[in-house]
Design a protein around this motif. Structure first.
Motif, PDB file in Angstrom:
ATOM      1  N   THR A  76     100.168  -3.927 115.298  1.00  0.00           N
ATOM      2  CA  THR A  76     101.521  -3.664 115.193  1.00  0.00           C
ATOM      3  C   THR A  76     102.152  -4.463 116.253  1.00  0.00           C
ATOM      4  O   THR A  76     103.395  -4.777 116.129  1.00  0.00           O
ATOM      5  CB  THR A  76     102.043  -2.121 115.623  1.00  0.00           C
ATOM      6  OG1 THR A  76     101.426  -2.087 117.027  1.00  0.00           O
ATOM      7  CG2 THR A  76     101.137  -1.242 114.430  1.00  0.00           C
ATOM      8  N   GLY A  84     106.492   2.649 117.800  1.00  0.00           N
ATOM      9  CA  GLY A  84     105.881   3.634 117.313  1.00  0.00           C
ATOM     10  C   GLY A  84     105.439   4.748 118.035  1.00  0.00           C
ATOM     11  O   GLY A  84     105.286   5.930 117.802  1.00  0.00           O
ATOM     12  N   GLU A 202      97.985   8.065 113.841  1.00  0.00           N
ATOM     13  CA  GLU A 202      98.295   7.360 112.446  1.00  0.00           C
ATOM     14  C   GLU A 202      99.906   7.027 112.416  1.00  0.00           C
ATOM     15  O   GLU A 202     100.147   6.169 111.770  1.00  0.00           O
ATOM     16  CB  GLU A 202      97.901   8.200 111.299  1.00  0.00           C
ATOM     17  CG  GLU A 202      98.023   7.544 110.030  1.00  0.00           C
ATOM     18  CD  GLU A 202      97.385   8.344 108.835  1.00  0.00           C
ATOM     19  OE1 GLU A 202      96.223   8.155 108.178  1.00  0.00           O
ATOM     20  OE2 GLU A 202      98.170   9.670 108.642  1.00  0.00           O
ATOM     21  N   ASN A 203     100.675   7.866 112.814  1.00  0.00           N
ATOM     22  CA  ASN A 203     102.107   7.498 112.866  1.00  0.00           C
ATOM     23  C   ASN A 203     102.352   6.423 113.689  1.00  0.00           C
ATOM     24  O   ASN A 203     103.369   5.713 113.487  1.00  0.00           O
ATOM     25  CB  ASN A 203     102.915   8.904 113.343  1.00  0.00           C
ATOM     26  CG  ASN A 203     102.887   9.972 112.264  1.00  0.00           C
ATOM     27  OD1 ASN A 203     102.664   9.841 111.014  1.00  0.00           O
ATOM     28  ND2 ASN A 203     103.175  11.133 112.645  1.00  0.00           N
ATOM     29  N   LEU A 205     100.608   3.856 114.149  1.00  0.00           N
ATOM     30  CA  LEU A 205     100.387   2.667 113.254  1.00  0.00           C
ATOM     31  C   LEU A 205     101.236   2.352 112.222  1.00  0.00           C
ATOM     32  O   LEU A 205     101.909   1.557 111.924  1.00  0.00           O
ATOM     33  CB  LEU A 205      98.854   2.732 112.787  1.00  0.00           C
ATOM     34  CG  LEU A 205      98.438   1.733 111.782  1.00  0.00           C
ATOM     35  CD1 LEU A 205      98.227   0.421 112.359  1.00  0.00           C
ATOM     36  CD2 LEU A 205      96.997   2.234 111.165  1.00  0.00           C
ATOM     37  N   TYR A 206     101.601   3.388 111.533  1.00  0.00           N
ATOM     38  CA  TYR A 206     102.682   3.134 110.394  1.00  0.00           C
ATOM     39  C   TYR A 206     103.852   2.937 110.916  1.00  0.00           C
ATOM     40  O   TYR A 206     104.630   2.153 110.224  1.00  0.00           O
ATOM     41  CB  TYR A 206     102.603   4.600 109.472  1.00  0.00           C
ATOM     42  CG  TYR A 206     101.583   4.728 108.403  1.00  0.00           C
ATOM     43  CD1 TYR A 206     101.421   4.083 107.410  1.00  0.00           C
ATOM     44  CD2 TYR A 206     100.361   5.268 108.976  1.00  0.00           C
ATOM     45  CE1 TYR A 206     100.392   4.203 106.434  1.00  0.00           C
ATOM     46  CE2 TYR A 206      99.437   5.551 108.076  1.00  0.00           C
ATOM     47  CZ  TYR A 206      99.445   4.753 106.942  1.00  0.00           C
ATOM     48  OH  TYR A 206      98.249   4.794 106.010  1.00  0.00           O
ATOM     49  N   SER A 209     103.901  -0.638 112.356  1.00  0.00           N
ATOM     50  CA  SER A 209     103.973  -1.703 111.186  1.00  0.00           C
ATOM     51  C   SER A 209     105.238  -1.778 110.771  1.00  0.00           C
ATOM     52  O   SER A 209     105.918  -2.910 110.196  1.00  0.00           O
ATOM     53  CB  SER A 209     102.829  -1.320 110.418  1.00  0.00           C
ATOM     54  OG  SER A 209     101.597  -1.320 111.037  1.00  0.00           O
ATOM     55  N   ALA A 210     106.061  -0.391 110.391  1.00  0.00           N
ATOM     56  CA  ALA A 210     107.157  -0.632 109.779  1.00  0.00           C
ATOM     57  C   ALA A 210     108.332  -1.388 110.635  1.00  0.00           C
ATOM     58  O   ALA A 210     109.116  -1.988 109.939  1.00  0.00           O
ATOM     59  CB  ALA A 210     107.780   0.682 109.412  1.00  0.00           C
ATOM     60  N   THR A 226     111.560   1.661 109.024  1.00  0.00           N
ATOM     61  CA  THR A 226     111.102   2.265 110.133  1.00  0.00           C
ATOM     62  C   THR A 226     111.875   3.578 109.920  1.00  0.00           C
ATOM     63  O   THR A 226     111.224   4.677 109.854  1.00  0.00           O
ATOM     64  CB  THR A 226     111.498   1.781 111.436  1.00  0.00           C
ATOM     65  OG1 THR A 226     111.014   0.460 111.621  1.00  0.00           O
ATOM     66  CG2 THR A 226     111.432   2.523 112.678  1.00  0.00           C
ATOM     67  N   THR A 229     110.142   5.573 106.899  1.00  0.00           N
ATOM     68  CA  THR A 229     108.747   5.871 107.331  1.00  0.00           C
ATOM     69  C   THR A 229     108.799   7.014 108.134  1.00  0.00           C
ATOM     70  O   THR A 229     108.250   8.099 107.913  1.00  0.00           O
ATOM     71  CB  THR A 229     107.955   4.896 107.879  1.00  0.00           C
ATOM     72  OG1 THR A 229     108.001   3.607 107.072  1.00  0.00           O
ATOM     73  CG2 THR A 229     106.772   5.111 108.164  1.00  0.00           C
ATOM     74  N   ARG A 233     107.394  10.759 107.017  1.00  0.00           N
ATOM     75  CA  ARG A 233     106.102  11.250 107.883  1.00  0.00           C
ATOM     76  C   ARG A 233     106.522  12.249 108.914  1.00  0.00           C
ATOM     77  O   ARG A 233     105.682  13.229 108.998  1.00  0.00           O
ATOM     78  CB  ARG A 233     105.381  10.071 108.387  1.00  0.00           C
ATOM     79  CG  ARG A 233     104.957   9.085 107.538  1.00  0.00           C
ATOM     80  CD  ARG A 233     103.943   8.297 108.129  1.00  0.00           C
ATOM     81  NE  ARG A 233     102.924   8.766 108.887  1.00  0.00           N
ATOM     82  CZ  ARG A 233     101.492   8.725 108.107  1.00  0.00           C
ATOM     83  NH1 ARG A 233     101.541   8.603 106.921  1.00  0.00           N
ATOM     84  NH2 ARG A 233     100.652   9.616 108.740  1.00  0.00           N
ATOM     85  N   ASN A 285      97.335  11.296  98.835  1.00  0.00           N
ATOM     86  CA  ASN A 285      97.396   9.835  99.035  1.00  0.00           C
ATOM     87  C   ASN A 285      97.470   9.125  97.567  1.00  0.00           C
ATOM     88  O   ASN A 285      98.091   8.162  97.602  1.00  0.00           O
ATOM     89  CB  ASN A 285      95.994   9.518  99.634  1.00  0.00           C
ATOM     90  CG  ASN A 285      96.050   9.747 101.098  1.00  0.00           C
ATOM     91  OD1 ASN A 285      97.040  10.240 101.705  1.00  0.00           O
ATOM     92  ND2 ASN A 285      94.681   9.288 101.868  1.00  0.00           N
TER      93      ASN A 285
END
Length: 522
Positions: A76, A84, A202-203, A205-206, A209-210, A226, A229, A233, A285
Motif C-alpha cells: 500500500t 488504511g 484486511e481492512n 490492506l484494502y 490500496s484504495a 476509498t 471501500t 467493508r 467472496n
C-alpha cells in the motif's frame, strides 16, 4: 470371599518386594538402555514456566505482527498504510463492544480475548496473505489466466485458508483454557474477537490500496474508491468476517457443552462449524462473480437472515446462562452458602448492575462517616459527620486538601465495594456453570476442588455482596420484602471483618454456614 474374587487376586502379577539382598538382582534384570520401551522425557524446567510460555506466545505474535504489517505497507505504501490503519481502527471498538456485551453474564478473561484478536490480526492474517498469494500465483501459472486465477483464489482458496487460520485461535483456547470455555456464548465471543482482528488487518490492506488508487486517478470525495471501500467493508458488512468464524465458534461451544464420553460429537461439531464457515465465506467472496446485482442479492437474502439467526442464538444462549443460575444456585442457598434472594438477583442483569451501584454508593457514604442505613440509590452527600472538620471549605487550603483526600478515599472504598460485588457475581456464575457441567458429566474429576475454590472466593466477598444483591432483588421486584424496605448492613464498617474460612470443616461461630445444616429460619 467368593471364588471369583480369589481367582482374580491370584491372576494379578506379584509386585517384587524391595529386599536389600535382591536389589542387585532386580536391577540386573533391567534391559539395556537401547532396549528401553519407556524413556524419560527430556523436558527442561524452562518449558514448565508460565512466564516462559507467555513470553513465547507474545514473541511469536509480535514477529507475526512485524511481518504482516511490513507486507501490507509494501503493498500500500507508507501513506496508504497510515490512511488504511486510521480507517480500519474505527469499526474495531464497535465489534469488541458487541461481543463483550454478549459475554456479560460470565465474562471471559481479557487475556483470552486479546490473544484471539492478536492471533486473527497478525498470525492468521500472515498465513492467509502468504497462502493466498502462493495459491493465486500457482493457479495463474497453471491456467495462464490471471483474472480467472483471482476469482478462483478468492472463491475456493481464500475461504479455506482464512477460516482455518482464524479457527486455530478458537482451537487453542478450547484446548488450553478449558475451564474458561463452557458453551456457545464463549465460542461466539472468542471466534468474534479472532475474526475482528483478521478483518482489521484486511481492512488496512484494502483501504490502503484504495487510497493509492485514488492518488493515481485523482478521485476524491464521495466518488473516491476509498469512500466506497470503507462504506462496503466498515458500514454495510463490519460483521462479515465475524459472522463466518462465529459458525466455527458455535461448533466448538457445542462441543464444550457435550459430555466427555461423546468424543465423536466433540470432534464432529467443530469440523461441521468450520465447513459451514468456509461455505458461507466462499458464497460471500464469489457473489461478485455471479452478476452485477448478485452481491446485493446474497447480502439481503442470505447474509442478513443468517446474521439475525446467529444474533438470536447468541442472545438465547445468554438467557440460558441466566436460567442456569436460577436453576443451580438455590441448592447453595438452601445449604446456607447464599442468601435466599441471591439466586434471583444473580439471574437478572438489571439486578446485578443495581447491586454494584448500590454497594458503591453505600460504601462510599460509610467511608465518609455518614449515616449508614438501608440501601439507597440517591447521590451521596458531599460532607458528613467525620468526613472533614466543620470549618472545611473548598476555599481554605488545609481544609480543602483534607476534604479532597477524604473524598478520594471514599470513592476508592466505593469502587472497591462495587468490584467485590462484580467478582462475587462472576464467581457465582462460574459455580452455577460448574454444577451444570457436573450434572451433564462434563465437569471433570476435579469438580470437588474447583467447587470448594469457588465457594472460598464467594465466602471472602459475601459480607459486601450479599446485602447488595438482596437489596437489588427487592428493588427490582424479584423478591418482595416481608416488612418494609431492605435491611441495612449488620456492620457499620465499609468492609466488615470476614469470619475465617476453613473449607467444609470450619465455619467460625455461625453454624448456619455449614452446608450440612438446614438454612437459618426466615
Amino acid at each position: 470371599m467368593s471364588d471369583g474374587s480369589l481367582q482374580q487376586r491370584q491372576s494379578q502379577p506379584v509386585v517384587p518386594l524391595l529386599d536389600e539382598q535382591r536389589v542387585g538382582e532386580i536391577l540386573a534384570a533391567v534391559p539395556e538402555r537401547r532396549l528401553w520401551r519407556y524413556r524419560p522425557r527430556r523436558v527442561g524446567m524452562v518449558w514448565r514456566s508460565k512466564a516462559f510460555r507467555i513470553s513465547a506466545v507474545c514473541t511469536v505474535l509480535a514477529l507475526c505482527a512485524l511481518a504482516i504489517l511490513a507486507l501490507v505497507r509494501d503493498q500500500t505504501g507508507t501513506e496508504g498504510f497510515l490512511v488504511g490503519l486510521g480507517l480500519a481502527v474505527l469499526p474495531v471498538p464497535l465489534l469488541m463492544a458487541a461481543f463483550r456485551w454478549l459475554d456479560r453474564v460470565e465474562p471471559a478473561p481479557w487475556r483470552n480475548l486479546l490473544f484471539s484478536f492478536a492471533w486473527g490480526a497478525f498470525a492468521a492474517a500472515l498465513v492467509a496473505i502468504i497462502a493466498n498469494s502462493f495459491a493465486t500465483h500457482w493457479i495463474a501459472t497453471a491456467t495462464a489466466d490471471p483474472a480467472d486465477a483471482d476469482t478462483l483464489g478468492a472463491t475456493l482458496i481464500a475461504p479455506v485458508v482464512e477460516e482455518s487460520a482464524k479457527a486455530a485461535a478458537v482451537l487453542l483456547i478450547f484446548l488450553f483454557r478449558k475451564r474458561e470455555f463452557h458453551g456457545i456464548v464463549d465460542g461466539i465471543v472468542v471466534a468474534g474477537f479472532a475474526a475482528s482482528g483478521f478483518a482489521f488487518t484486511e481492512n488496512i490492506l484494502y483501504l490502503g490500496s484504495a487510497f493509492g488508487e485514488d492518488q493515481r486517478t485523482g478521485l476524491s470525495g464521495a466518488v473516491a474508491v476509498t469512500a466506497a471501500t470503507f462504506f462496503v467493508r466498515a458500514v454495510m458488512s463490519p460483521f462479515a468476517h465475524p459472522l463466518f468464524t462465529v459458525l466455527t465458534g458455535i461448533g466448538f461451544g457445542l462441543a464444550a457443552a457435550s459430555a466427555r464420553r461423546h468424543r465423536i460429537r466433540r470432534i464432529a461439531l467443530p469440523l461441521l462449524g468450520l465447513v459451514l464457515a468456509m461455505g458461507m465465506h466462499s458464497l460471500w467472496n464469489g457473489s461478485a462473480a455471479f452478476g452485477p446485482y448478485s452481491f446485493y442479492a446474497v447480502y439481503g437474502l442470505f447474509m442478513v437472515p443468517v446474521f439475525s439467526l446467529v444474533t438470536w442464538l447468541a442472545i438465547w444462549s445468554r438467557r440460558r446462562e441466566l436460567r442456569t443460575l436460577a436453576a443451580e444456585l438455590p441448592a447453595y442457598a438452601a445449604a446456607g452458602w447464599l442468601a435466599p434472594a441471591e439466586p434471583l438477583a444473580l439471574s437478572s442483569m438489571r439486578a446485578r448492575g443495581m447491586a454494584r451501584e448500590a454497594a458503591r454508593r453505600r460504601h462510599a457514604l460509610a467511608a465518609r462517616g455518614g449515616w449508614v442505613g438501608p440501601y439507597a440509590t440517591g447521590p451521596v452527600p458531599a460532607y458528613g459527620p467525620g468526613y472533614a472538620p466543620a470549618y472545611a471549605s473548598p476555599r481554605r487550603g488545609p481544609a480543602a486538601q483534607v476534604a479532597a483526600h477524604a473524598k478520594a478515599q471514599a470513592e476508592a472504598h466505593g469502587r472497591a465495594a462495587a468490584r467485590a460485588v462484580a467478582e462475587y457475581e462472576s464467581f457465582a456464575t462460574s459455580l452455577a456453570s460448574l454444577r451444570r457441567q457436573a450434572r451433564l458429566g462434563t465437569a471433570g474429576p476435579d469438580f470437588a476442588e474447583r467447587e470448594l475454590e469457588l465457594l472460598h472466593h464467594l465466602w471472602q466477598r459475601r459480607d459486601v455482596a450479599s446485602p447488595a444483591l438482596t437489596y437489588a432483588a427487592q428493588a427490582t421486584g424479584l423478591l418482595r420484602p416481608p416488612h418494609g424496605p431492605a435491611a441495612p448492613y449488620a456492620s457499620p464498617h465499609p468492609f466488615p471483618q470476614h469470619t475465617p474460612y476453613g473449607g467444609y470443616g470450619g465455619y467460625g461461630h455461625n453454624p448456619y454456614l455449614d452446608p450440612r445444616r438446614p438454612p437459618p429460619p426466615q
